[in-house]
Design a protein around this motif. Structure first.
Motif, mmCIF file in Angstrom:
data_model
loop_
_atom_site.group_PDB
_atom_site.id
_atom_site.type_symbol
_atom_site.label_atom_id
_atom_site.label_comp_id
_atom_site.label_asym_id
_atom_site.label_seq_id
_atom_site.Cartn_x
_atom_site.Cartn_y
_atom_site.Cartn_z
ATOM 1 N N LEU A 84 -4.945 7.721 2.689
ATOM 2 C CA LEU A 84 -5.934 7.761 3.770
ATOM 3 C C LEU A 84 -6.539 6.393 4.033
ATOM 4 O O LEU A 84 -6.808 6.027 5.171
ATOM 5 C CB LEU A 84 -7.051 8.753 3.420
ATOM 6 C CG LEU A 84 -6.759 10.235 3.619
ATOM 7 C CD1 LEU A 84 -7.871 11.071 3.028
ATOM 8 C CD2 LEU A 84 -6.633 10.550 5.096
ATOM 9 N N LEU A 85 -6.751 5.628 2.962
ATOM 10 C CA LEU A 85 -7.527 4.402 3.120
ATOM 11 C C LEU A 85 -6.679 3.205 3.480
ATOM 12 O O LEU A 85 -7.168 2.249 4.064
ATOM 13 C CB LEU A 85 -8.304 4.107 1.831
ATOM 14 C CG LEU A 85 -9.447 5.063 1.543
ATOM 15 C CD1 LEU A 85 -10.033 4.796 0.185
ATOM 16 C CD2 LEU A 85 -10.520 4.938 2.595
ATOM 17 N N THR A 86 -5.395 3.230 3.135
ATOM 18 C CA THR A 86 -4.575 2.046 3.380
ATOM 19 C C THR A 86 -4.452 1.771 4.879
ATOM 20 O O THR A 86 -4.368 0.633 5.314
ATOM 21 C CB THR A 86 -3.196 2.190 2.719
ATOM 22 O OG1 THR A 86 -2.556 0.927 2.741
ATOM 23 C CG2 THR A 86 -2.319 3.198 3.389
ATOM 24 N N PHE A 87 -4.521 2.831 5.670
ATOM 25 C CA PHE A 87 -4.496 2.669 7.129
ATOM 26 C C PHE A 87 -5.725 1.899 7.601
ATOM 27 O O PHE A 87 -5.623 0.948 8.384
ATOM 28 C CB PHE A 87 -4.434 4.056 7.781
ATOM 29 C CG PHE A 87 -4.460 4.026 9.265
ATOM 30 C CD1 PHE A 87 -3.339 3.633 9.973
ATOM 31 C CD2 PHE A 87 -5.591 4.387 9.959
ATOM 32 C CE1 PHE A 87 -3.360 3.599 11.341
ATOM 33 C CE2 PHE A 87 -5.619 4.355 11.328
ATOM 34 C CZ PHE A 87 -4.502 3.964 12.026
ATOM 35 N N GLY A 88 -6.885 2.330 7.083
ATOM 36 C CA GLY A 88 -8.117 1.630 7.457
ATOM 37 C C GLY A 88 -8.086 0.176 7.047
ATOM 38 O O GLY A 88 -8.519 -0.698 7.798
ATOM 39 N N GLY A 89 -7.552 -0.084 5.847
ATOM 40 C CA GLY A 89 -7.474 -1.462 5.380
ATOM 41 C C GLY A 89 -6.613 -2.315 6.284
ATOM 42 O O GLY A 89 -6.983 -3.439 6.640
ATOM 43 N N MET A 109 -5.418 6.804 -1.482
ATOM 44 C CA MET A 109 -4.695 5.587 -1.085
ATOM 45 C C MET A 109 -4.057 5.771 0.284
ATOM 46 O O MET A 109 -4.151 4.898 1.144
ATOM 47 C CB MET A 109 -3.633 5.290 -2.135
ATOM 48 C CG MET A 109 -2.997 3.953 -2.016
ATOM 49 S SD MET A 109 -4.137 2.632 -2.342
ATOM 50 C CE MET A 109 -3.444 1.358 -1.318
ATOM 51 N N GLY A 151 0.824 -1.211 0.000
ATOM 52 C CA GLY A 151 0.000 0.000 0.000
ATOM 53 C C GLY A 151 0.852 1.252 0.000
ATOM 54 O O GLY A 151 0.573 2.206 -0.727
#
Lengths: 94, 258, 114, 83
Positions: D66-71, D64, D38
């Motif tokens: 911001l969202l890769t942390f959530g993933g 990417m 990521g």
């Protein structure tokens, strides 16, 4: 540019094969997430930023979360069923 | 059909598909030499005709708007299907929770709260994520993005709240009834926005608003409101789906904790 | 190189199909379906691509800059998001099947159904 | 062929070890490899946006990031707790 496209296309093919041949669902979800990353990159390299953004947002959190939740749910159901059967067994033995 | 027969059958069919596909592709324009007229016409005319700089969004919500309406109803219907399939059967409502909880603890699977650092980082990320999602929805006609992508990003925000370990807050933010109403309103808004064009004597989904200056946020006429409706429908749909999954999986486990 | 994207598309299709045909688990099957679906993405983008062209976004560039086909992109963009909810629907089917039959193996489910 | 594109070319190959670790290796290794992929992808998106001279596509790298942390959090929590 051509090198980039050829490389990423081959990556996509290899990753997809690996995901399909991973038979254990929990492992496979991680693989699918990685496949989503590669796929988003391919879309961006093929000059489709809108599609790539779509793939990134879906592939990052939403899709893995759904798979994980249903796997957790299925595992919980299995455990519950096992417990119920055990207690029934015990009752019959008594 | 047993396993081996099926595999051989598949292999024969796969070879046939591969052969047919390759022979079909050889008749097509080679990769990198697109020659269809539609894309070129759209790329040339969209900015002048609709004052929109992102042609993909224009195709989605204007030129091909009725198709997108169809896609959105697929989304709506599959969300409804999930909600119906996963609704609680009445026999399980009064399941004995205590038994479940003790069973969890017996297996050493009681739930530890995430560390304070994780909670702070995750909850701190929720604000920027909401702002970013709204930005993607609002600038759908200018830069890559739009209702679909922005909606997904907005749906991620309440999920992050849950991931920070706060199911209670998740339930408060994403109240199930509100989410379902939002989902319905999103699709309804799209449907209604098509009507003014017909009332003015044109086609369904025809533009009736002033087009504005291209490159500004307030441009493109009908596209921005349709974008917002799509964003609401998509984010509400995803949150609703996750909510029912979560409710099914977690309900009994978390009841003992709080 | 000119055939590679199409070959990759059909490879994704066949690999996904192989996974579905030989799957022993419904969750695995849904993921194979997701891969099968991605073959259409690769194929459509390959059809609309033009060498040396940019994305069909004219935010910072003048109109008339060569750009790839926006129509196929618009088709894909909605489909990817819709796919996620369809996957959720399929997963809820799988959960329901497991609850009723205590197995996720397609063959065993068929046996139980008779 | 500009420098950004060459950089992206090189960076693309750093995804290979990530890919190998995602499909082989134990639960923790797989998760770490995914997170690494990521991060690499975020940088790659920046490089490519610069290489194509399209500043408007920086949004992707931001999404990417911001969202890769959530993933990662999704996987961490579920692998820890249930699976």
């Amino acid at each position: 540019m051509l090198v980039l496209q050829a490389t990423i296309l081959i990556f996509v093919a290899i990753t997809a094969t690996a995901v399909v041949f991973t038979r254990q669902p929990v492992r496979q979800v991680v693989g699918l997430s990685f496949y989503g990353i590669i796929l988003g990159l391919l879309f961006f390299i093929l000059q489709a930023p809108d599609v790539a953004l779509s793939q990134i947002t879906i592939g990052a959190v939403a899709l893995p979360l759904m798979f994980m939740l249903s796997l957790a749910k299925i595992r919980r159901d299995a455990e519950e069923r096992k417990r119920r059967e055990e207690s029934e067994h015990r009752r019959e033995a008594a | 059909m047993n396993r081996r027969v099926r595999r051989w059958f598949f292999l024969i069919c796969a070879c046939a598909i591969f052969g047919l596909f390759v022979s079909a592709v050889r008749q097509m324009p080679t990769f990198g030499h697109y020659r269809g007229p539609y894309g070129d016409i759209l790329n040339r005319e969209t900015v002048y005709e609709r004052h929109i700089t992102d042609v993909v969004t224009a195709v989605n919500f204007d030129w091909r708007g009725i198709d997108t309406l169809g896609e959105e109803s697929i989304l709506f219907l599959s969300v409804i299907g999930t909600l119906v399939l996963l609704r609680k059967p009445s026999s399980e409502v009064n399941d004995s929770h205590d038994e479940n909880d003790t069973a969890d603890k017996r297996k050493g699977r009681e739930i530890p709260l995430p560390s304070a650092a994780t909670r702070v980082a995750t909850l701190g990320l929720v604000g920027p994520l909401v702002v970013f999602g709204l930005y993607i929805v609002a600038h759908g006609h200018l830069t890559p993005g739009g209702g679909f992508q922005g909606g997904v990003i907005l749906a991620t925000a309440p999920l992050l709240v849950y991931l920070a370990g706060d199911l209670k807050s998740f339930k408060r933010i994403a109240n199930h009834e509100t989410v379902q109403i939002g989902e319905a309103l999103g699709l309804l808004g799209f449907l209604i926005l098509g009507l003014p064009g017909m009332i003015r004597g044109g086609a369904y989904l025809r533009n009736v608003l002033p087009l504005g200056t291209s490159g500004h946020v307030f441009s493109g006429g009908m596209i921005a409101p349709i974008n917002v409706c799509t964003g609401v429908a998509v984010s509400a749909g995803l949150v609703a789906v996750t909510y029912v999954f979560l409710e099914h999986t977690l309900e009994t486990r978390l009841r003992g904790r709080r | 190189m000119s055939l590679l994207p199409y070959i990759v598309a059909v490879w994704l299709f066949l690999v996904g199909l192989y996974g579905i045909v030989t799957s022993r688990n419904f969750i695995h099957l849904v993921m194979c379906l997701a891969i099968l679906q991605s073959s259409t993405y690769v194929f459509l983008l390959a059809v609309g691509y033009r060498i040396g062209a940019g994305p069909p976004v004219f935010a910072n560039v003048p109109v008339g800059t060569p750009a790839v086909d926006p129509v196929v992109q618009a088709l894909l963009l909605t489909d990817i998001v819709v796919e996620a909810t369809v996957v959720a629907l399929l997963l809820s089917f799988a959960v329901q099947v497991h609850r009723n039959t205590a197995t996720l193996d397609p063959e065993k489910v068929v046996e139980l159904e008779g | 062929m500009n420098a950004w594109l060459m950089g992206a070319d090189v960076l693309l190959f750093t995804l290979v070890p990530c890919g190998i670790a995602v499909f082989r290796g134990n639960a923790i290794e797989r998760l770490v490899a995914l997170e690494m992929a990521g991060i690499v992808q975020t940088i790659l998106l920046v490089f490519l946006a610069e290489a194509f001279h399209r500043p408007s596509t920086y949004d992707l790298a931001l999404a990417m990031a911001l969202l890769t942390f959530g993933g990662g959090l999704v996987f961490a929590r579920f692998l820890e707790r249930w699976l």
